[in-house]
Scaffold this active site. Structure first.
Site, mmCIF file in Angstrom:
data_model
loop_
_atom_site.group_PDB
_atom_site.id
_atom_site.type_symbol
_atom_site.label_atom_id
_atom_site.label_comp_id
_atom_site.label_asym_id
_atom_site.label_seq_id
_atom_site.Cartn_x
_atom_site.Cartn_y
_atom_site.Cartn_z
ATOM 1 N N CYS A 172 0.903 -1.176 0.012
ATOM 2 C CA CYS A 172 -0.189 0.009 -0.040
ATOM 3 C C CYS A 172 0.868 1.360 0.051
ATOM 4 O O CYS A 172 0.475 2.232 -0.135
ATOM 5 C CB CYS A 172 -0.970 0.073 1.272
ATOM 6 S SG CYS A 172 -1.747 -1.543 1.276
ATOM 7 N N CYS A 223 -2.772 9.111 5.849
ATOM 8 C CA CYS A 223 -1.408 8.824 6.578
ATOM 9 C C CYS A 223 -1.703 9.262 8.097
ATOM 10 O O CYS A 223 -1.210 8.606 8.916
ATOM 11 C CB CYS A 223 -0.266 9.949 6.055
ATOM 12 S SG CYS A 223 -0.023 9.945 4.382
#
Ligand SMILES: Cc1ncc(COP(=O)(O)O)c(C=O)c1O
Ligand SMILES: Cc1ncc(COP(=O)(O)O)c(C=O)c1O
Lengths: 404, 129, 380
Positions: free
Chosen positions: B37, B106
Site C-alpha cells: 500500500c 497517513c
C-alpha cells in the site's frame, strides 16, 4: 557544482534546442500566414515552410514526405492510427487487436476505447526484461487480427522492441502494424523504407522540438487507409483537419534535421554518461535495474531502490528532476503499470526512478546525482522499518501485513 | 504535490527516529500498514512505572506525509499517559500538518500505530501479572 | 512596400506581447511532471486557462484546451454525441467544415443530419429551424459568426428553442472571439451547452484552441491517453501555445477594435458599391471586421491574385476550402447565383489596419478591375 534542479527527465519532454527556437520565431512574427490560404504570399510562405519541414521529418526516418501527416502530437497520432485503421479495416479483416501491456497510455487508452466499441484486444505480457517474446506475438495473431500496435522504444524503461520481426509476422498475416516511435527519434536509426511498418507515430517535444506537434507516417506502398478522426477543412489529404501550426511544424522539422545530423555523436556521449550513472548507483545495496540493459536506448536508466518508498524518494531528490513512472501517470499514486507488467513487486515499482539523460546533461550533473542518491537513500533507509527487517534477515514477502 | 511547511519540516528533520528494545516489558510496539500500500509505520513507546510515556520512537516507510505524521505523534505522545494517548485523533494530526485530502490516510495510519503500540504494551503487561 | 494584410479571419498575426509571453515556455517542462519544471508549466497553463475563461465570461473549470478550433468543434459534437442515443443532429447550412464534416461523420454512428437553411442575408431561417426541431433531436450546432460573411446568428434565441426540445446546443464561436462580446455564463442561461474558440484568429499562435463546456453535460473524450484536461483530452499540453492563447485573450479590446474596423469597413463597402460590387449579408448583423463581396462577371481567383501582386492579402472564400475553385457553399446556401458566388472576395480586418490602407486598397481594386475589363474586352 551543477546548477540545481538538474534536469534528468528528457523522456517526459526535452527543452527546445536554441536552433529550433530560432527557426520557429520568424513563423510567429513576419511569416504568420495560414498555410491553407491559397490567395496570397503569406499563405504560400507558410505552406512552403510546412512542406520543407515535412521533408526534414521524412529524411530522419527515410520515407517519402507524402507519407507524413501532421498531428498535434504522438497522442493524436496514436489515436488516429489505431482508431482510424481499426475502423477502416474492421469490415474486411476483423475486430481483433494486439498490443502490449507496457505501451504508453496513448496506445492503451485508444485500444480500450475500441474494446468498448466491440473490438477484442489482446494485451501481451512482456518478458521480465521488458521485451516481447516474438513466439508469443506470433501465437497471438489470428486471422481476424486487424491491427497490432507495438512501441519501438519504451518511455519508462527505454527497451527497444524487435519491430522488424514483429512487422514481418504482421505482413504475413495481413495485419496492419502501428509503431509508437515517440521515444525513438534521434535515439535509434529508423529506416521506414526497410521496416515492415504501416503506421508510425512521432512527437516533436521528445526530440528537442516544441510541444503540440507530432506526425503520423502512413505508408503509401502498399497504401494504408485510415478513417479520419478529426473532421473539417480536409487538411493533410483528409487524414487530419485543422489549421496547421506553422511555427511548430517548422520547429519539428528543424529538430528532426538536427537529430539526423547529430545523433551518432550525441548518443555515444550520452551512453558514456548513462554508464557512469549506472556504475555509481550500483554501489548502493539492493538496487535493481528495470528492463533489459543491452536492447535499450542509451538515454534511459530506470532503477528501483528497495526498502524506500517512491514518493518520499522523489521528495528527497527534488534537486534533480526525474520521474517515478511516466509523466502522464505521476499525478496518481498507482505504482507504474509498466514495471508491474515486468513482474516487479508493488514495492519495487513504487520505489523506481527513471533517469533520462539528454543533450544538455553534463558529467558534473551525473556526479552530483550519484552523490545525492547515495546520501538520500541511506537517510531514507535509516527511517525505513522494512530496511531494518531486511537487515535482521526477515523475508518481507513472508510477513503477513494487516490490510488497511 | 505541494506539502505544508510543517510536513516538510518533519520530513527534513524527523524527530525521534530509532528503535526501542521490543522485548522490554515497558515497551509497546505497533506496526501498521503494508508495503504494497506504500506505507508501513513502526511506532514504539516506553512507559514508566506510573504509566506515563517517557519515550517514543518511529520508523516509517512511506511518503512525506506518512513520515511527518509519525514524527509528529512521537512528539505528542511523550508525557502522556495511555488514556490520554488514546485520545489523539487522526483529524488532529491532519489539521496540525495541513494534510491535503489525498493524504488523510497517513494520519489515520499514525492513529492506528498509536493504538497498536498501546495494545501491544497492554497485552505484554497483562501477561506479566 | 510591406504587404497589407486583410485576411485576419484566416489567421491573425501574433501580437508582439503574446510572443514575449510565450518565449519562456518554448522550452518548458511537461505540465504533467511533478518536479519544479513540470509545476511551472502547469501553473502557466492554469493561468492561461484563467485568462481565456475571463475573456469568455466562463469559469476556468469549464475550459478544455485543444489543438485548435477544429478539434474543439470535433470534441464538442463527437464528445457530446458519444453519450447520447443517436437521434437527429441539426446544423446550419453555413457552418464551417469543422462542424459540417463532423456532423456528416456522425451519420456512421447512426445520427441523422439535418441542415437548416439560411435566408438571403445569411441568417438561419427560424421557421426551418423550428420545423427541424419537430423530430427528436439530440444535438444542435449553429455558429456564432460566419467566417466568410461575418453574419452573426441569434444564438441565444436558437438555444432557447433547442432547450425546449431537450437538445444540447453547441456553438462555433471561433470567429466571434475578439470581434464581438461573448459571455458564456449568459449564453449558458439561454441553453448554450458548449462553445468553441481558437487562438490564431485573435493574435494568438496557431495550434491552440478550447472548448467551453457546461459541466452538467455528459461529454466523452475523443482523443485518449494520458488523461490530461480532466480526462477530456489526452496528450501533453502545448504549453507555449496555451500561454500565448491566454496572453492574446488578455489583450483583447473587443469594443474598441469593433468600432475601429466598423469605420474602416463603412468606407471600404461604400467604395465597393461605387465600383459596382455586391456585398453579401449586408442587411444582417455582421462582424464589423468582415466584408464578403463580388463584382458581377469578374473572376474572384484572378482578382485575388491581382490584389496580391498589388500588395494586398485577401481571401477568396475561406482559407480551409480555398484549395478548391468551387463557389462558396455559404453563398450558395444564401441563394447567391453560382456565377456571382464564384467571384467572391473576402476582406477581414483587425485593429491594426488603417484608413489609409483601406483607401489604397480601393485604388488598387479599381485599377485591377479596370485592367481585367480591358483584358476581357480584348479577348471578346
Ligand atoms: C511512447 C510515447 N507515446 C506517446 C506519447 C505522447 O506524446 P505527446 O506528448 O506528443 O502526445 C509519449 C509521451 O508522453 C510517449 O512517451
Ligand atoms: C468558424 C470557424 N470554425 C472553426 C475553424 C477552425 O479553427 P482552427 O483553424 O483553429 O482549426 C475556423 C477557422 O479556420 C473557423 O473560421
Amino acid at each position: 557544482m551543477s546548477k540545481t534542479p538538474i534536469y534528468l527527465d528528457y523522456s517526459a519532454t526535452t527543452p527546445v534546442d536554441k536552433r529550433v527556437a530560432e527557426a520557429m520565431i520568424p513563423y510567429l512574427t513576419e511569416h504568420f500566414g495560414n498555410p491553407a490560404s491559397r490567395s496570397h504570399s503569406f499563405g504560400w510562405t507558410a505552406d512552403d515552410a510546412v512542406e520543407n519541414a515535412r521533408e526534414q521529418v521524412a529524411a530522419l526516418v527515410n520515407c517519402d514526405s507524402k507519407e507524413i501527416a501532421w498531428t498535434s502530437g504522438a497522442t493524436e497520432s496514436n489515436n488516429l492510427a489505431i482508431k482510424g485503421a481499426a475502423n477502416f479495416y474492421a469490415a474486411s479483416k476483423g475486430k481483433h487487436i494486439i498490443t502490449v501491456m507496457t505501451e504508453h497510455k496513448a496506445v492503451i487508452d485508444p485500444v480500450r476505447e475500441l474494446e468498448r466499441q466491440g473490438f477484442e484486444a489482446t494485451f501481451l505480457e512482456p518478458e521480465p526484461n521488458g521485451l516481447l517474446d516474438i513466439a508469443k506475438f506470433k501465437a497471438a495473431l489470428r486471422p481476424d487480427t486487424v491491427l497490432a500496435s507495438v512501441m519501438l522504444v519504451n518511455n519508462e524503461i527505454g527497451v527497444i522492441q524487435d519491430i522488424e520481426a514483429i512487422g514481418n509476422l504482421c505482413r504475413a498475416n495481413g495485419t496492419i502494424f502501428h509503431v509508437d516511435a515517440a521515444q525513438a527519434t534521434g535515439k535509434v536509426e529508423i529506416n521506414l523504407e526497410k521496416l515492415p511498418v504501416d503506421l508510425m507515430s512521432f512527437s516533436a517535444h521528445k526530440t528537442y522540438g516544441p510541444k503540440g506537434i507530432g506526425a503520423l507516417y502512413v505508408r503509401r506502398k502498399p497504401r494504408v487507409r485510415l478513417e479520419a478522426q478529426m473532421h473539417g477543412g480536409g487538411h493533410e489529404r483528409g487524414f487530419r483537419s485543422g489549421t496547421l501550426p506553422t511555427h511548430q511544424i517548422v520547429g519539428m522539422g528543424e529538430a528532426f534535421r538536427i537529430a539526423k545530423d547529430e545523433m551518432a555523436l550525441e548518443n555515444a556521449r550520452i551512453r558514456r554518461l548513462r554508464d557512469k550513472l549506472l556504475a555509481g548507483l550500483s554501489e548502493i545495496e539492493e538496487v535493481y535495474v528495470n528492463g533489459d540493459l543491452k536492447q535499450r536506448v542509451p538515454h534511459n536508466l530506470n532503477i528501483s531502490f528497495n526498502y524506500v518508498e517512491g514518493e518520499s524518494l522523489i521528495m528527497a531528490v527534488k534537486d534533480i528532476a526525474v520521474s517515478s513512472g511516466s509523466a502522464c501517470t505521476s499525478a496518481s499514486l498507482e505504482p507504474s503499470y509498466v514495471l508491474r507488467a515486468l513482474g516487479r513487486s508493488d514495492e519495487l515499482a513504487h520505489s523506481s526512478i527513471r533517469f533520462s539523460i539528454g543533450r544538455y546533461t553534463t558529467e558534473e550533473d551525473v556526479d552530483y546525482t550519484i552523490d545525492l542518491l547515495k546520501i538520500k537513500i541511506e537517510k531514507l533507509r535509516e527511517l525505513s522499518p522494512l530496511w531494518e527487517m531486511f537487515q535482521e534477515g526477515i523475508d518481507i514477502s513472508k510477513v503477513e501485513w494487516a490490510a488497511h | 504535490m505541494a506539502y505544508s511547511d510543517k510536513v516538510l519540516d518533519h520530513y527534513e528533520n524527523p524527530r525521534n527516529v530509532g528503535v526501542l528494545d521490543k522485548n522490554d516489558d515497558h515497551v509497546g510496539t505497533g506496526m501498521v500498514g503494508a508495503p504494497a500500500c506504500g506505507d508501513v509505520m513502526k511506532l514504539q513507546i516506553r512507559v514508566n512505572d506510573d504509566g506515563v510515556i517517557e519515550d517514543a520512537k518511529f520508523k516509517t516507510y512511506g511518503c512525506g506525509s506518512a513520515i511527518a505524521s509519525s514524527s509528529l505523534v512521537t512528539e505528542w505522545l511523550k508525557g502522556k499517559n495511555l488514556d490520554q494517548a488514546m485520545t489523539i485523533k487522526n483529524s488532529d494530526i491532519a489539521e496540525e500538518l495541513a494534510l491535503p485530502p489525498v493524504k488523510i490516510h497517513c494520519s489515520v495510519l499514525a492513529e492506528d500505530a498509536i493504538k497498536a503500540a498501546i495494545a501491544d504494551l497492554k497485552q505484554k503487561q497483562a501477561i506479566e501479572v | 512596400m510591406d504587404a497589407v494584410y486583410f485576411d485576419h479571419n484566416a489567421s491573425s498575426p501574433l501580437d508582439a506581447r503574446v510572443l514575449e509571453a510565450m518565449m519562456p515556455y518554448l522550452a518548458s517542462g511537461n505540465a504533467s511532471s511533478r518536479h519544479s519544471f513540470g509545476r511551472k508549466a502547469r501553473e502557466a497553463v492554469e493561468s492561461a486557462r484563467q485568462q481565456v475563461a475571463e475573456s469568455l465570461g466562463a469559469h476556468p473549470t469549464q475550459l478544455a484546451f485543444t489543438s485548435g478550433g477544429t478539434e474543439a468543434d470535433n470534441l464538442g459534437l463527437l464528445g457530446m454525441g458519444a453519450n447520447l442515443k443517436p437521434s437527429q443532429i441539426i446544423v446550419s447550412a453555413v457552418e464551417h467544415p469543422a462542424v459540417l464534416r463532423t456532423a456528416e461523420a456522425m451519420r456512421r454512428q447512426g445520427w441523422q443530419l439535418r441542415k437548416v437553411g439560411v435566408d438571403a442575408d445569411g441568417l438561419v431561417r427560424i421557421d426551418d429551424f423550428l420545423a427541424a426541431l419537430e423530430a427528436p433531436t439530440g444535438l444542435v450546432s449553429v455558429m456564432m459568426a460566419n467566417n466568410e460573411t461575418g453574419v452573426v446568428q441569434d444564438i441565444a434565441a436558437m438555444a432557447e428553442l433547442a432547450r425546449q426540445r431537450k437538445a444540447v446546443f453547441h456553438t462555433d464561436a471561433v470567429q466571434g472571439l475578439g470581434k464581438m462580446a461573448i459571455n458564456f455564463a449568459e449564453l449558458n442561461r439561454h441553453g448554450v451547452g458548449a462553445l468553441s474558440v481558437s487562438a490564431h484568429k485573435i493574435g494568438g499562435p496557431q495550434g491552440a484552441g478550447a472548448l467551453v463546456i457546461d459541466k452538467k453535460l455528459d461529454i466523452r473524450a475523443i482523443q485518449f491517453g494520458g488523461g490530461q484536461e480532466k480526462g477530456l483530452r489526452g496528450g501533453s499540453e502545448n504549453v507555449a501555445a496555451i500561454v500565448g492563447f491566454g496572453a492574446a485573450c488578455s489583450l483583447l479590446k473587443v469594443q474598441q477594435s469593433a468600432q475601429h474596423t466598423y469605420q474602416l469597413r463603412e468606407v471600404l463597402e461604400q467604395g465597393i458599391t461605387d465600383l459596382g460590387g455586391v456585398v453579401f449579408g449586408a442587411n444582417a448583423k455582421r462582424l464589423s471586421s468582415t466584408s464578403f463581396f463580388s463584382f458581377p462577371d469578374v473572376d474572384g481567383e484572378t482578382l485575388v491574385v491581382a490584389l496580391d501582386r498589388a500588395g494586398f492579402a485577401v481571401a477568396s472564400g475561406s482559407a480551409c476550402s480555398s484549395d478548391s475553385t468551387d463557389p462558396s457553399p455559404v453563398l450558395l446556401a444564401m441563394g447567391v447565383m453560382p456565377e456571382l458566388a464564384q467571384g467572391a472576395v473576402r476582406v477581414s480586418l483587425n485593429h491594426s489596419n488603417t484608413m489609409h490602407e483601406v483607401q489604397d486598397f480601393l485604388q488598387a481594386l479599381n485599377h485591377a478591375l479596370n485592367k481585367m475589363q480591358q483584358l476581357a474586352a480584348i479577348a471578346a
